[in-house]
Design a protein around this motif. Structure first.
Motif, mmCIF file in Angstrom:
data_model
loop_
_atom_site.group_PDB
_atom_site.id
_atom_site.type_symbol
_atom_site.label_atom_id
_atom_site.label_comp_id
_atom_site.label_asym_id
_atom_site.label_seq_id
_atom_site.Cartn_x
_atom_site.Cartn_y
_atom_site.Cartn_z
ATOM 1 N N MET A 142 10.796 1.878 1.809
ATOM 2 C CA MET A 142 11.134 3.193 1.251
ATOM 3 C C MET A 142 11.143 3.047 -0.267
ATOM 4 N N ILE A 143 10.235 3.758 -0.938
ATOM 5 C CA ILE A 143 10.119 3.559 -2.391
ATOM 6 C C ILE A 143 10.507 4.789 -3.207
ATOM 7 N N GLY A 144 10.801 5.895 -2.514
ATOM 8 C CA GLY A 144 11.106 7.123 -3.250
ATOM 9 C C GLY A 144 12.596 7.384 -3.363
ATOM 10 N N GLU A 180 -7.802 8.911 -4.607
ATOM 11 C CA GLU A 180 -6.979 9.942 -5.234
ATOM 12 C C GLU A 180 -6.272 10.763 -4.168
ATOM 13 N N ARG A 181 -5.038 11.153 -4.462
ATOM 14 C CA ARG A 181 -4.307 11.993 -3.523
ATOM 15 C C ARG A 181 -4.610 13.462 -3.797
ATOM 16 N N ASN A 182 -4.827 14.229 -2.741
ATOM 17 C CA ASN A 182 -4.926 15.674 -2.971
ATOM 18 C C ASN A 182 -3.679 16.368 -2.449
ATOM 19 N N ILE A 198 3.736 -5.384 -5.975
ATOM 20 C CA ILE A 198 3.103 -4.284 -6.704
ATOM 21 C C ILE A 198 2.831 -3.157 -5.718
ATOM 22 N N ARG A 199 2.966 -1.931 -6.187
ATOM 23 C CA ARG A 199 2.896 -0.766 -5.299
ATOM 24 C C ARG A 199 1.667 0.074 -5.650
ATOM 25 N N LEU A 200 0.631 -0.022 -4.834
ATOM 26 C CA LEU A 200 -0.617 0.658 -5.169
ATOM 27 C C LEU A 200 -0.988 1.731 -4.154
ATOM 28 N N GLY A 201 -1.132 2.942 -4.655
ATOM 29 C CA GLY A 201 -1.581 4.045 -3.820
ATOM 30 C C GLY A 201 -3.051 4.338 -4.056
ATOM 31 N N ARG A 202 -3.351 4.970 -5.186
ATOM 32 C CA ARG A 202 -4.718 5.451 -5.450
ATOM 33 C C ARG A 202 -5.757 4.333 -5.479
ATOM 34 N N ALA A 203 -5.368 3.172 -5.971
ATOM 35 C CA ALA A 203 -6.334 2.064 -6.059
ATOM 36 C C ALA A 203 -6.824 1.643 -4.677
ATOM 37 N N LEU A 230 14.857 -6.143 -8.144
ATOM 38 C CA LEU A 230 14.857 -4.918 -8.946
ATOM 39 C C LEU A 230 13.511 -4.201 -8.839
ATOM 40 N N MET A 231 13.563 -2.901 -9.034
ATOM 41 C CA MET A 231 12.336 -2.088 -9.038
ATOM 42 C C MET A 231 12.364 -1.171 -10.250
ATOM 43 N N THR A 232 11.197 -0.923 -10.819
ATOM 44 C CA THR A 232 11.122 0.109 -11.853
ATOM 45 C C THR A 232 9.779 0.816 -11.811
ATOM 46 N N ILE A 233 9.770 1.984 -12.414
ATOM 47 C CA ILE A 233 8.538 2.755 -12.601
ATOM 48 C C ILE A 233 8.314 2.859 -14.107
ATOM 49 N N ALA A 234 7.145 2.433 -14.556
ATOM 50 C CA ALA A 234 6.876 2.475 -16.001
ATOM 51 C C ALA A 234 6.704 3.921 -16.453
ATOM 52 N N GLY A 240 4.678 -2.126 -11.153
ATOM 53 C CA GLY A 240 3.225 -2.049 -11.256
ATOM 54 C C GLY A 240 2.655 -1.113 -10.217
ATOM 55 N N MET A 241 1.887 -0.119 -10.693
ATOM 56 C CA MET A 241 1.210 0.838 -9.836
ATOM 57 C C MET A 241 -0.280 0.814 -10.217
ATOM 58 N N THR A 242 -1.048 1.766 -9.712
ATOM 59 C CA THR A 242 -2.498 1.728 -9.932
ATOM 60 C C THR A 242 -2.876 1.542 -11.418
ATOM 61 N N ASN A 243 -2.188 2.264 -12.274
ATOM 62 C CA ASN A 243 -2.588 2.230 -13.689
ATOM 63 C C ASN A 243 -2.114 1.003 -14.459
ATOM 64 N N GLU A 272 6.475 4.347 1.539
ATOM 65 C CA GLU A 272 6.510 5.813 1.627
ATOM 66 C C GLU A 272 7.601 6.311 0.690
ATOM 67 N N ASN A 273 7.423 7.509 0.148
ATOM 68 C CA ASN A 273 8.457 7.982 -0.770
ATOM 69 C C ASN A 273 9.260 9.170 -0.245
ATOM 70 N N ARG A 274 8.918 9.648 0.951
ATOM 71 C CA ARG A 274 9.731 10.715 1.537
ATOM 72 C C ARG A 274 10.143 10.353 2.957
ATOM 73 N N GLY A 284 0.843 -1.187 0.000
ATOM 74 C CA GLY A 284 0.000 0.000 0.000
ATOM 75 C C GLY A 284 0.881 1.241 0.000
ATOM 76 N N VAL A 285 0.739 2.074 -1.006
ATOM 77 C CA VAL A 285 1.570 3.286 -1.074
ATOM 78 C C VAL A 285 0.845 4.414 -0.338
ATOM 79 N N THR A 286 1.470 4.884 0.745
ATOM 80 C CA THR A 286 0.750 5.706 1.718
ATOM 81 C C THR A 286 1.245 7.151 1.784
ATOM 82 N N LYS A 287 1.912 7.601 0.730
ATOM 83 C CA LYS A 287 2.290 9.024 0.708
ATOM 84 C C LYS A 287 1.003 9.855 0.747
ATOM 85 N N ASN A 288 1.022 10.888 1.590
ATOM 86 C CA ASN A 288 -0.161 11.755 1.766
ATOM 87 C C ASN A 288 -1.393 11.045 2.335
HETATM 88 C C1 PLP Z 1 3.223 7.082 -5.744
HETATM 89 C C2 PLP Z 1 3.997 5.892 -6.070
HETATM 90 C C3 PLP Z 1 3.355 4.670 -6.327
HETATM 91 C C4 PLP Z 1 1.851 4.487 -6.319
HETATM 92 O O1 PLP Z 1 1.232 5.188 -7.338
HETATM 93 P P1 PLP Z 1 -0.355 5.030 -7.604
HETATM 94 O O2 PLP Z 1 -0.520 5.500 -8.978
HETATM 95 O O3 PLP Z 1 -1.029 5.869 -6.585
HETATM 96 O O4 PLP Z 1 -0.681 3.591 -7.439
HETATM 97 C C5 PLP Z 1 4.150 3.561 -6.592
HETATM 98 N N1 PLP Z 1 5.497 3.655 -6.623
HETATM 99 C C6 PLP Z 1 6.146 4.800 -6.387
HETATM 100 C C7 PLP Z 1 7.629 4.826 -6.439
HETATM 101 C C8 PLP Z 1 5.419 5.967 -6.110
HETATM 102 O O5 PLP Z 1 6.079 7.099 -5.877
#
Ligand code: PLP
Length: 228
Positions: free
Chosen positions: A75-77, A225-227, A216-221, A157-161, A200-203, A54-56, A31-35
């Motif tokens: 720590m994902i950021g 939505e984050r404000n 898999i790292r899911l925040g918004r799902a 390994l980790m990546t962001i698409a 893999g993230m929400t999208n 968390e990313n910060r 669960g990605v819990t930033k904000n």
């Molecule tokens: C914010 C974030 C996510 C989650 O993104 P969502 O689109 O909310 O699922 C996953 N990985 C990293 C590194 C992020 O910063």
């Protein structure tokens, strides 16, 4: 909402895992819990979220003492060297190791408090300049440095698409990460045990599962939505 969101996501993970001939239990849902506020994070543990990302560093530390005991923090950021001392010994896994200088700092700070720190190497598979992550050609030099260390382990390994609607482009970045992992597995590096693919993230998490993601790292799902 939280309960429904998590049930929906878990159902999707099961469906895609089944379709891809994979075991649902092999896939960790982070669960990605930033904000996201602590009360909501703690509530999500009731519905099966045991790992959060968390990313910060500052935000992570602010929440850390108030989190339920059973939560594992990742720590994902992007991680600055001068912040490493604030998270070693606290986090279960650092997903964003992307340079030798950072590895050296993690080694130094882990040694100081006598812990071994688990990491993933963040790879810039898309080649986008704005994204952090090591370029694939530089990974081997980093691995050779880590072989000499005593207090750091690489578990995958980790990546962001890339940010795009083009599913084939996204799929190809995930395929690339998996190929790099298989390639690294060909050699027996010390301190390196390639078992996790964090992608893999929400999208794009369904594509990621099809391509072998096991974190898999899911925040918004999950949290909505984050404000900002
Ligand atoms: C914010 C974030 C996510 C989650 O993104 P969502 O689109 O909310 O699922 C996953 N990985 C990293 C590194 C992020 O910063």
């Amino acid at each position: 909402m939280l309960k429904e969101n998590i049930e929906l996501v878990k159902g999707n993970i099961k469906r895609v895992a089944n379709k891809s001939g994979r075991a649902y239990d092999d896939i960790t849902l982070l669960g990605v819990t930033k904000n996201v506020e602590v009360s909501k994070i703690n509530e999500s543990t009731k519905y099966g979220i045991e790992n959060i990302g968390e990313n910060r560093v500052q935000e992570l530390n602010k929440k850390y003492g108030s989190l339920n005991d059973n939560i594992k923090v990742h720590m994902i950021g992007h991680l600055q060297r001068n912040k490493v001392k604030d998270i070693v010994g606290k986090v279960d896994l650092i997903h964003s190791l992307d340079r030798i200088s950072l590895a050296k700092e993690i080694e130094k700070r882990s040694k100081k408090i006598g812990v071994i720190t688990n990491t993933l190497i963040q790879v810039n598979t898309s080649g986008e300049k704005s994204k952090y992550g090591i370029s694939p050609k530089d990974i081997y030099e980093l691995l050779k440095e880590i072989e000499k260390m005593d207090y750091i382990r690489v578990l995958g390994l980790m990546t962001i698409a890339p940010h795009t609607d083009n599913k084939e482009v996204i799929r190809n970045t995930f395929k690339d990460l998996r190929r790099i992992m298989e390639d690294i597995k060909q050699d027996a590096y010390k301190n390196i045990n390639m078992k996790y693919l964090s992608m893999g993230m929400t999208n794009d998490y369904e594509i990621a599962i099809e391509e072998g993601a096991n974190i898999i790292r899911l925040g918004r799902a999950i949290y909505g939505e984050r404000n900002y």
